[in-house]
Design an enzyme around this catalytic site. Structure first.
Site, mmCIF file in Angstrom:
data_model
loop_
_atom_site.group_PDB
_atom_site.id
_atom_site.type_symbol
_atom_site.label_atom_id
_atom_site.label_comp_id
_atom_site.label_asym_id
_atom_site.label_seq_id
_atom_site.Cartn_x
_atom_site.Cartn_y
_atom_site.Cartn_z
ATOM 1 N N ASP A 87 0.831 -1.131 -0.114
ATOM 2 C CA ASP A 87 -0.003 -0.015 -0.068
ATOM 3 C C ASP A 87 0.818 1.315 -0.009
ATOM 4 O O ASP A 87 1.678 1.441 1.148
ATOM 5 C CB ASP A 87 -0.698 -0.011 1.339
ATOM 6 C CG ASP A 87 -1.595 1.193 1.382
ATOM 7 O OD1 ASP A 87 -1.515 1.970 0.672
ATOM 8 O OD2 ASP A 87 -2.088 1.372 2.659
ATOM 9 N N GLY A 133 1.333 4.900 -0.139
ATOM 10 C CA GLY A 133 0.690 6.096 0.198
ATOM 11 C C GLY A 133 1.505 7.449 -0.307
ATOM 12 O O GLY A 133 2.751 7.179 -0.701
ATOM 13 N N ILE A 179 5.183 3.934 3.031
ATOM 14 C CA ILE A 179 4.584 2.657 2.229
ATOM 15 C C ILE A 179 4.375 1.442 3.467
ATOM 16 O O ILE A 179 5.232 1.368 4.283
ATOM 17 C CB ILE A 179 5.664 2.082 1.312
ATOM 18 C CG1 ILE A 179 5.893 3.018 0.312
ATOM 19 C CG2 ILE A 179 5.117 0.763 0.685
ATOM 20 C CD1 ILE A 179 7.315 2.755 -0.428
ATOM 21 N N LYS A 180 3.054 0.899 3.296
ATOM 22 C CA LYS A 180 3.023 -0.176 4.304
ATOM 23 C C LYS A 180 2.826 -1.605 3.671
ATOM 24 O O LYS A 180 2.166 -1.797 2.536
ATOM 25 C CB LYS A 180 1.346 0.201 4.878
ATOM 26 C CG LYS A 180 1.128 -0.746 6.007
ATOM 27 C CD LYS A 180 -0.365 -0.410 6.376
ATOM 28 C CE LYS A 180 -0.986 -1.398 7.680
ATOM 29 N NZ LYS A 180 -2.281 -1.083 8.221
ATOM 30 N N ASP A 213 -6.599 3.566 -2.551
ATOM 31 C CA ASP A 213 -6.779 3.214 -1.099
ATOM 32 C C ASP A 213 -8.096 3.581 -0.456
ATOM 33 O O ASP A 213 -8.578 2.776 0.265
ATOM 34 C CB ASP A 213 -5.644 4.334 -0.296
ATOM 35 C CG ASP A 213 -6.021 5.709 -0.619
ATOM 36 O OD1 ASP A 213 -6.533 6.115 -1.625
ATOM 37 O OD2 ASP A 213 -5.164 6.645 0.128
ATOM 38 N N ARG A 214 -8.841 4.557 -1.046
ATOM 39 C CA ARG A 214 -10.311 4.719 -0.589
ATOM 40 C C ARG A 214 -10.998 3.568 -1.021
ATOM 41 O O ARG A 214 -11.896 2.904 -0.445
ATOM 42 C CB ARG A 214 -10.733 6.218 -1.134
ATOM 43 C CG ARG A 214 -10.156 7.236 -0.529
ATOM 44 C CD ARG A 214 -10.427 8.689 -1.109
ATOM 45 N NE ARG A 214 -12.005 8.774 -1.149
ATOM 46 C CZ ARG A 214 -12.680 9.528 -1.843
ATOM 47 N NH1 ARG A 214 -11.947 10.277 -2.761
ATOM 48 N NH2 ARG A 214 -13.970 9.667 -1.669
#
Length: 244
Positions: free
Chosen positions: A11, A13, A17-18, A99-100
């Site tokens: 993920d 962002g 970063i995740k 992400d949403r």
């Protein structure tokens, strides 16, 4: 155990970063950072990649991760008009941040009721999805740090050290408190107005500041720190089944 039982969700962002590792449906570990610190014992069968970064930065990250796992299947996730029983509110669905979109998908599958999804990070993102899986739309507002940074960057004499940001009672009596508590109140006011409209919905929250903000409003909520990764797994798995 399925052939593709080991999954790495990325993920990406705007500011961090995740990385979330799954084995079947279990989260093994979560890592945050600008780069992946390779776990030599974890080799994913498949990688689901969700990025709100530019095409150039996303391509660089893609190349770095794929170099570490050359044999892993790679799936780039994008926002769509319909997926996983959810209908996108946007007339141009690809313009809804991935992400949403993933947060809405995950919340719908978790709650199965009318839900408000709140993600508080660099930005404060709020989306509403009803129990039928219809995404009704949402909002994006600056996060707390972004509000403070914007104020400081546009003014010449509002300056303070991090050590000056301390809790106090009553009206702020220092510049540091005036800025930090002012931004906090703005975020609370934004969320409170939404709560007044959707207080009968189930609230699902993720992101570092979400729970602390909403607890001050007395909102009953479900905290899901891995909400986006859960949505990525749902969407990626569905695409995998359709492509077989």
């Amino acid at each position: 155990m399925s052939v593709e039982s080991r999954l790495l969700v990325i993920d990406a962002g705007n500011t961090s970063i995740k990385f979330t590792a799954f084995e079947d449906d279990e989260v093994l570990w979560v890592q945050r950072g600008e780069s992946y610190s390779a776990d030599t014992e974890f080799v994913p069968d498949v990688i689901y990649f969700a990025s709100v970064r530019s095409k150039e930065l996303s391509a660089l990250l893609h190349a770095d991760i794929q170099a570490a796992f050359p044999d892993s299947k790679w799936v780039t996730l994008t926002s769509q008009a319909n997926a996983c029983g959810v209908t996108n509110a946007y007339s141009e669905p690809e313009r809804l941040g991935i992400d949403r979109w993933l947060g809405v998908i995950a919340a719908h599958h978790l709650i199965r009721e009318d839900a408000v999804v709140v993600d508080v990070g660099t930005a404060i993102k709020v989306d509403v999805v009803n129990k039928k899986g219809v995404h009704l739309g949402g909002y994006i507002a600056p996060g707390l740090a972004m509000m403070e940074e914007s104020l400081l960057s546009k003014t010449a004499r509002i300056r303070y050290d991090a050590s000056e940001v301390v809790a106090g009672e009553g009206l702020p009596n220092s510049t540091a408190r005036a800025v930090s508590e002012g931004c906090h109140e703005m975020a609370l006011g934004f969320l409170e107005r939404i709560y007044q409209r959707y207080q009968d919905f189930q609230w699902v929250v993720t992101g570092g500041d979400a729970e602390s903000l909403l607890s001050l409003l007395g909102v009953s909520l479900e905290r899901q720190p891995n909400l986006v990764a859960m949505g990525a797994k749902l969407l990626g798995d569905e695409e995998g089944r359709e492509n077989k």
